[in-house]
Every structure is written in structure tokens, then in C-alpha cells.
Enzyme design. Structure first.
Site, short mmCIF file in Angstrom:
data_model
loop_
_atom_site.label_atom_id
_atom_site.label_comp_id
_atom_site.label_asym_id
_atom_site.label_seq_id
_atom_site.Cartn_x
_atom_site.Cartn_y
_atom_site.Cartn_z
N LEU A 1 11.46 10.19 1.73
CA LEU A 1 12.72 9.91 1.01
C LEU A 1 12.53 10.19 -0.46
O LEU A 1 11.55 9.68 -1.03
CB LEU A 1 12.99 8.41 1.01
CG LEU A 1 13.26 7.66 2.27
CD1 LEU A 1 13.32 6.18 1.91
CD2 LEU A 1 14.61 8.14 2.77
N HIS A 2 13.41 10.92 -1.06
CA HIS A 2 13.32 11.03 -2.52
C HIS A 2 14.64 11.43 -3.18
O HIS A 2 14.74 11.46 -4.40
CB HIS A 2 12.22 12.01 -2.94
CG HIS A 2 12.60 13.45 -2.69
ND1 HIS A 2 12.58 14.02 -1.44
CD2 HIS A 2 13.03 14.42 -3.53
CE1 HIS A 2 12.97 15.27 -1.52
NE2 HIS A 2 13.26 15.54 -2.77
N ARG A 3 15.68 11.75 -2.37
CA ARG A 3 16.95 12.17 -2.98
C ARG A 3 17.53 11.03 -3.80
O ARG A 3 17.63 9.90 -3.29
CB ARG A 3 17.98 12.51 -1.90
CG ARG A 3 17.64 13.69 -1.07
CD ARG A 3 17.86 14.98 -1.76
NE ARG A 3 17.06 15.99 -1.06
CZ ARG A 3 16.68 17.13 -1.60
NH1 ARG A 3 17.02 17.44 -2.83
NH2 ARG A 3 15.96 17.98 -0.92
#
Ligand code: UD1
Length: 379
Positions: free
Chosen positions: A213-215
Site C-alpha cells: 500500500l502506498h497510494r
């Protein structure tokens, strides 16, 4: 004819795209100058990838670091301009959709008249049609500025045509990231899964999912991040869930006080390229908001659940192993989609690989540059 190329990488997802292009250019005796903007700079976000991919040290390291979008883009532009002026390349080649991609394309376009350089964009024509994503802005503007648009999948041409880009500037070359994947996979698997998780408990032969996850849309909002981490925790009742944490995500978990939600998960620092590849290859499912992992899991034949409203890589859904979780994301929706994906099962490596995701995109990129160099016309 020897072609002189200035090739740019800046952030983690760029390194696996430039490595095969450098090898193919140098293999064909072209001149390649490798520029690292320094958008990503931590050992785990940059050096580990350079090392794993066997990339040579950059000829220029611009050391720009983090900042707001405007600041980062401006710093890259300021630092890149003198490099183009000094090197006077035939081509500035940019890859992907990060801030470094747009910043360097913009610099090169302003210097086209003065230096005679042209711009090629590797991974052109992808569109999420979601203008809230910084990457969508980077994609559309980089394509608009490019003389040669090198596309990874056939659907990209329709996107470019809709925007009025002349098809004579577009060449389908396939997916260069898969060149790296196919080259490195045997070695990555040989190292064994879980090396980078510190030999973590829970991966000793048991089934596992790998999640990333990084958005900003998923991790910068407390509610969204809570929903996603809670869904991963639910899934971990049945299988280990490995979660390598991007620095942005780690920072948000700390500031929102969500550390407790990590307890049932195998949370690790960011992993290098080889560890990620080995872990993805043997996973039951991939759960991600990364573009690259949608593509990698498609070729590896591992079911993927994408935590995004849309994907700019529709071929991974129509042909590959990818599916989108229902939007807006809910805890239950993510869990149900992940369980369905797991039930659908894995397929043989390469069985669902789209056209041109075959390990030879870098050679087609070099051929396209050679052919385009033979013409003097600019866009
Ligand atoms: C960038 C790309 C995104 C890509 C992602 C892969 C843009 C607009 N976004 O997002 O498309 O999917 O890289 O990782 O270009 N940080 C570190 N160490 C680093 C780099 C960053 O700690 O080496 C931290 C900093 O606090 C920084 C934050 O991560 O502010 C975000 O980094 P940034 O490069 O701005 O964007 P990413 O979220 O990594």
C-alpha cells in the site's frame, strides 16, 4: 549509426524498467548516460534495487530528495537542465509516471531547439482517467511532450489517439518491466522466499498473501487506511499476510496511531527487488495498489486484488489475473474479493501474459530508437 541516450530513473518502480534498456543499448554499442534524480534515496528504496538488478552506478546523481510535488518537480528540473546542456543527447528517455518522468521530459522539451534532443517515453499511453492521481497528470503531460511514445500494451494506442497524438509517433514495444522479471526470477527464487522478511515466522512453508500500500488516496486518510488494514487482519485468520511498508505508509500508521492493526500481520520494512519477486512468485494472492505489482502478478500467474477505483493497466484484468476490489473500499468488500481471488487459484507462469510481455521489450525499444533516429523530424 550510434545513438546517444540520456536515460532517467528516479523512484523505486523505475529501476526495473531502465536496467534492461541500459543493457540493450550498451549491447548494441549505443552511448547511454544513466541519470538518477534521487527522488527515492533510502537504501531500501533505491540502492537495494540498483544492487539487485545489477545496475551500474549512475553517471549523474541529482540528489533531489523528497518535498511537495512542486518542490520536487522544480528541483529535478533545475538539476537536470545542465546535464542535458552538457551531454547534448540525441534522446532523453524517461520511464513510467513518477515526478522525475515529467520533470525531465519538460526540461528536455524546452531544450529541444537548443540541443537537438528528442524525448522518448517508455510506458506511454496508460490512463486511469483519474485526475486526482499525481501519476495521471505525469502520464498525460509526458506523453504530450514526447516525440516517441513506446507503449506496453495495445490498449494504449486508443488512449493516445483520443488525445490527438499522431499514431506515427507511437510504437508498441511491450512491457519492459517483464524483461527484468523474467531475467531475475530464477535467481530470486533460488534465494528462497522470506529472506527479506528476516526469515519471518509464518512463512515456513505455509500459505501467505503479500500486500503493499502506498497510494496517497489509500494511506493518507485515516479511515481508508483503517479499512484496508482491518481487512488484511481479517484475512490473516486463514493465511499469513506479509505487508512490506512503504515509508509513506509507515509514517501514516504511526501518526494515525494504527500500529495495533499490524499485530496479526507480518509487517516488514520495504523489501528489495529479489525478495519481492520471490515472495510474489509463491504467494497465494497479491493485494496491492501498485501498478507494477498488478503487472508482475499477471505474468507470475498469481491472483491479484487491486485496491484502486480504476486501473491504468486494464489488460491485467481482461487478460491477466487481476481484479479490482469494489469501490469505495470496504472491509467486507476487500475480504470477499480476496477470498474469491484465492479460490480462483494460480496459473502457470506466463500463461496469462499479454502480448509483448515476453522479456524482449528492451530490444524493441532500442530498435524503435534506432529507426526514429534515422528520421530528422520532430513532433
Ligand atoms: C512515488 C511515485 C509513485 C510510485 C511510488 C513508488 C510520484 C508522484 N509518485 O510515490 O507513482 O508508485 O513512488 O514508491 O512520483 N520517502 C522516504 N525515502 C525515500 C523516498 C521517499 O522516506 O527514499 C518518504 C518521504 O517521506 C516522502 C514520501 O516517502 O515524502 C513519499 O515519497 P515520494 O517520492 O514523494 O512519493 P511516493 O509516495 O514514494
Amino acid at each position: 549509426m550510434t545513438v546517444k541516450v540520456l536515460l532517467v530513473a528516479g523512484a523505486r518502480p523505475n529501476f526495473m524498467k531502465v536496467a534492461p534498456v541500459i543493457a540493450a543499448l550498451e549491447g548494441a554499442a549505443h552511448e547511454c548516460t544513466f541519470v538518477h534524480t534521487g527522488q527515492h534515496y533510502d537504501a531500501v528504496m533505491s540502492d537495494a534495487f540498483i544492487r539487485d538488478l545489477g545496475l551500474r552506478a549512475p553517471d549523474y546523481h541529482l540528489g533531489v530528495g523528497s518535498g511537495s510535488h512542486a518542490l520536487q518537480t522544480a528541483r529535478i528540473m533545475e538539476a537536470f537542465e545542465p546535464v542535458v546542456v552538457a551531454e547534448r543527447p540525441d534522446w532523453v528517455v524517461v520511464v513510467g509516471d513518477v515526478n522525475s518522468t515529467l520533470a525531465c521530459a519538460l526540461v528536455a522539451s524546452k531544450l529541444a531547439q537548443e540541443t537537438g534532443c528528442r524525448i522518448a517515453h517508455v510506458e506511454a499511453g496508460l490512463r486511469s482517467n483519474d485526475w486526482l492521481m499525481p501519476e495521471e497528470i505525469n502520464r498525460v503531460l509526458t506523453d504530450r511532450l514526447s516525440d516517441l511514445l513506446l507503449t506496453p500494451s495495445r490498449d494504449a494506442l486508443a488512449n493516445l489517439t483520443r488525445e490527438g497524438i499522431d499514431s506515427s509517433r507511437v510504437v508498441f514495444v511491450g512491457n519492459v518491466m517483464i524483461d527484468s522479471l523474467l531475467r531475475m526470477l530464477p535467481q530470486a527464487r533460488g534465494r528462497g522466499r522470506g529472506t527479506g522478511t528476516g526469515g519471518h515466522q509464518g512463512l515456513n512453508g505455509g500459505p501467505y498473501a503479500i500486500a503493499t500500500l502506498h497510494r496517497p488516496s489509500n494511506v493518507d486518510d485515516r479511515e481508508s487506511l483503517t479499512v484496508i488494514l482491518s481487512a488484511l487482519a481479517d484475512l490473516s485468520a486463514d493465511l499469513s499476510v506479509v505487508l512490506p511498508l512503504h515509508p509513506r505508509t509507515r509514517a501514516r500508521i504511526d501518526s494515525f496511531g494504527l500500529e495495533g492493526l499490524l499485530a496479526p500481520l507480518v509487517a516488514t520494512p520495504p523489501l528489495g527487488y529479489m525478495d519481492m519477486l520471490a515472495l510474489q512468485a509463491d504467494a497465494e494472492i497479491v493485494i496491492t495498489d501498485s501498478g507494477g505489482m498488478q503487472e508482475e502478478s499477471t505474468v507470475l500467474g498469481v491472483p491479484c486484488v487491486t485496491l484502486r477505483r480504476t486501473t491504468e493497466r486494464p489488460v491485467t484484468v481482461s487478460q491477466g489475473t487481476n481484479r479490482l476490489a469494489p469501490w469505495p473500499l470496504t472491509r467486507d468488500g476487500i475480504v470477499r474479493t480476496a477470498l474469491d481471488a484465492r479460490r480462483s487459484g494460480r496459473v502457470e507462469i506466463g500463461a496469462r501474459a499479454p502480448e509483448g510481455w515476453d522479456g524482449h521489450a528492451s530490444e524493441r525499444i532500442v530498435t524503435a530508437l534506432e529507426k526514429a533516429s534515422a528520421t530528422t523530424e520532430r513532433k
